[in-house]
Design an enzyme around this catalytic site. Structure first.
Site, mmCIF file in Angstrom:
data_model
loop_
_atom_site.group_PDB
_atom_site.id
_atom_site.type_symbol
_atom_site.label_atom_id
_atom_site.label_comp_id
_atom_site.label_asym_id
_atom_site.label_seq_id
_atom_site.Cartn_x
_atom_site.Cartn_y
_atom_site.Cartn_z
ATOM 1 N N ASN A 1 0.502 -1.347 -0.075
ATOM 2 C CA ASN A 1 -0.369 -0.017 -0.166
ATOM 3 C C ASN A 1 0.311 0.935 0.076
ATOM 4 O O ASN A 1 2.108 1.219 -0.090
ATOM 5 C CB ASN A 1 -1.180 -0.187 1.086
ATOM 6 C CG ASN A 1 -0.498 -0.012 2.820
ATOM 7 O OD1 ASN A 1 0.965 0.354 2.525
ATOM 8 N ND2 ASN A 1 -0.770 -0.582 3.187
ATOM 9 N N MET A 2 0.642 2.536 -0.031
ATOM 10 C CA MET A 2 1.411 3.581 -0.028
ATOM 11 C C MET A 2 1.845 3.341 1.060
ATOM 12 O O MET A 2 3.239 4.467 0.133
ATOM 13 C CB MET A 2 0.485 5.021 -0.599
ATOM 14 C CG MET A 2 0.687 6.139 -0.958
ATOM 15 S SD MET A 2 1.768 5.551 -2.658
ATOM 16 C CE MET A 2 2.150 7.115 -2.991
ATOM 17 N N SER A 3 2.127 3.277 1.531
ATOM 18 C CA SER A 3 2.273 3.892 3.562
ATOM 19 C C SER A 3 3.810 2.575 3.668
ATOM 20 O O SER A 3 4.997 3.562 3.376
ATOM 21 C CB SER A 3 1.724 3.701 5.063
ATOM 22 O OG SER A 3 1.196 2.704 4.689
ATOM 23 N N GLU A 4 3.310 1.336 2.782
ATOM 24 C CA GLU A 4 4.333 0.493 2.706
ATOM 25 C C GLU A 4 5.468 0.623 1.707
ATOM 26 O O GLU A 4 6.488 0.719 1.777
ATOM 27 C CB GLU A 4 3.613 -0.221 2.540
ATOM 28 C CG GLU A 4 3.128 -1.237 3.366
ATOM 29 C CD GLU A 4 2.689 -2.628 3.682
ATOM 30 O OE1 GLU A 4 1.899 -3.460 4.368
ATOM 31 O OE2 GLU A 4 1.549 -2.712 2.266
ATOM 32 N N ASP B 1 -6.314 -8.305 1.460
ATOM 33 C CA ASP B 1 -6.153 -9.643 1.462
ATOM 34 C C ASP B 1 -6.787 -9.658 -0.049
ATOM 35 O O ASP B 1 -6.497 -10.292 -0.578
ATOM 36 C CB ASP B 1 -6.759 -10.155 2.481
ATOM 37 C CG ASP B 1 -5.779 -10.173 3.567
ATOM 38 O OD1 ASP B 1 -4.616 -10.332 4.298
ATOM 39 O OD2 ASP B 1 -6.638 -10.641 5.005
#
Length: 476
Positions: A195-198, A264
């Site tokens: 995701n964007m934060s990761e 998921d």
């Protein structure tokens, strides 16, 4: 882009990762505890759902795919609950039960639709024997077309590089939902879905779409990835592939209620779609649509093929396209419950021509919904002989699903669709040609259930065989 749903019954997917049990307690709260400044919840309802990698497996099963899951659990009651729930959904469970660890369990307390607290029962699995999972992978890999590594940093993927290499050696693509900022662990994966934060935890703050693309391609090169799919919340998704232009998908979420398990759903629909024969960009479009559905639900949830088809086509009243048998049975029940008349026909439809289109339009006019059952390649070959079909099952179904007259397209592998028709039980069964109603496969079953059987005329001068002969003779 409105992709056609594939036949997910063809999708065999192996999931390896951190399995967990999600528990939910629900109840009203109307007062503050006299013991501490916290609300008192009167628990009136409880629920248990597979979570983490187990939710990925559940998502694949809900699509009609074949899910095989490998994970680490304790030897305890939550492990039994988890296995029983997954097995009831036809998921093949292959858990490694370790006596010194608890099965990861997360308990959420909710009131009036709001989560008040989450309690985690877990110890990270450490110093485990990689062979415990590798041996199970070796047995499962010949039966699947995709591998998902679902990482929640709980220890199941401690030896993730060995798992990636095992899958690659078997020629099976590896899709990974990453955790943390150490992407070196995932070197060589077919696809990562941060995701964007990761993503920003690895590459730094991203200020523009162009910067995202540049940093994303740099990651692909640095870690020898096949592709990168960055999920961007309200900004949708971006797919980056070697040698190809970036593929941006806008969000399809109408209302965000709970993002639990959304990642998921994305990776499960994506991998299942690829395993069922879809190209990566089409698979991402389907995953994006599925994410838009699941964030509108409370808690760890799955997406059915009916919901996915509705999301792709934008309305419950539009064509559903290609669908599995189990999902079709569910869809027909819903349609008939709404008072809709369901019409069904079948055929090879090898080279779709004007006669086919005219016939299907006529059939559609006889009811509210039209199902077209299509012989698989093996079935056509037995009926028509060597050299047929000209077009594969997927291509024939995709063309049929694109016709405005057709609502659902479903494959069958037998010589006749009698078993399938008996399972579906449409209101009206139609067939083209000079048959008598009692001679039509499935006709007796439909009539016995109170339905009708009708024979329609084919348009003269239109024949697949004649078209093939004309092409061979150079008259096409």
């Amino acid at each position: 882009m409105k992709p056609v749903l594939p036949d997910y019954s063809k999708a065999g997917v192996l999931i390896v990762g951190d399995v967990m049990l999600d528990r939910y307690w629900y109840g009203p709260t109307g007062r503050i505890s006299p013991e501490a400044p916290v609300p008192v919840v009167k628990v009136e309802q409880s629920e248990e759902r597979p979570g983490g990698a187990a939710n990925v497996a559940m998502n694949i099963a809900s699509l009609g795919g074949h899910a095989h899951i490998i994970g680490l659990t304790g030897q305890d009651e939550p492990a039994n609950v988890l296995a029983n729930k997954l097995t009831s959904l036809k998921v093949h469970c292959d858990f490694v039960a370790l006596p010194d660890y608890p099965t990861i369990t997360k308990l959420r307390v909710l009131s009036r639709g709001q989560q008040l607290i989450r309690l985690d029962f877990e110890d990270k699995f450490e110093n485990t024997d990689a062979q415990l999972i590798l041996s199970r992978m070796e047995s499962a890999l010949p039966k699947v077309r995709a591998v998902i590594l679902s990482d929640y940093a709980k220890g199941a993927l401690e030896h993730v590089q060995q798992f990636i290499q095992k899958a690659k050696a078997a020629g099976v693509p590896v899709f990974i939902d990453p955790k943390g900022s150490d992407f070196e662990r995932y070197r060589g994966a077919s696809l990562l879905t941060p995701n964007m934060s990761e993503f920003e935890a690895v590459v730094g703050k991203v200020k523009s779409e162009q910067e995202l693309v540049e940093k994303g391609f740099a990651l692909i090169e640095k870690f020898d990835l096949g592709a990168l799919l960055v999920t961007r919340s309200e900004h949708g998704m971006t797919l980056l592939r070697r040698g190809l232009e970036p593929f941006h998908l806008p969000t399809q979420a109408k209302e965000v209620y709970d993002v639990t398990g959304a990642g998921d759903t994305v990776i499960s629909v994506l991998a299942a779609s690829v395993a069922a024969g879809k190209a990566l960009d089409e698979a991402c479009a389907l995953a994006n649509a599925a994410a838009g559905v699941v964030v509108g639900k409370l808690g760890t949830s799955t997406v059915s093929t009916i919901e996915l088809a509705e999301a792709v086509h934008g309305s419950k009243d539009t064509d559903y396209g290609v669908i599995s048998e189990d999902a079709l049975i569910e869809a027909v029940k819903k349609a008939q419950a709404r008072g809709e008349k369901v019409v069904m026909t079948n055929g090879c439809f090898d080279i779709l021509h004007a006669g086919h289109v005219s016939y299907l339009n006529h059939a559609a006019e006889l009811g509210d919904r039209l199902i077209v059952a299509v012989n698989t390649d093996e079935s056509v070959k037995r009926l028509k002989g060597p050299g047929r079909p000209v077009n594969s099952t997927d291509r024939r179904m995709a063309v049929l699903a694109g016709l405005g007259a057709v609502d659902w397209v479903v494959p069958f592998s037998e010589d006749t669709p009698q078993r399938l028709i008996a399972a579906i039980l449409p209101n009206l069964l139609v067939k083209g040609g000079d048959y008598k109603p009692e001679e039509i496969a499935g006709g007796k079953e439909v009539i016995a259930a109170g339905g009708e059987v009708k024979v329609l005329n084919f348009e003269e001068g239109c024949s697949t065989t004649e078209i093939i002969e004309a092409i061979k003779g150079g008259r096409g």
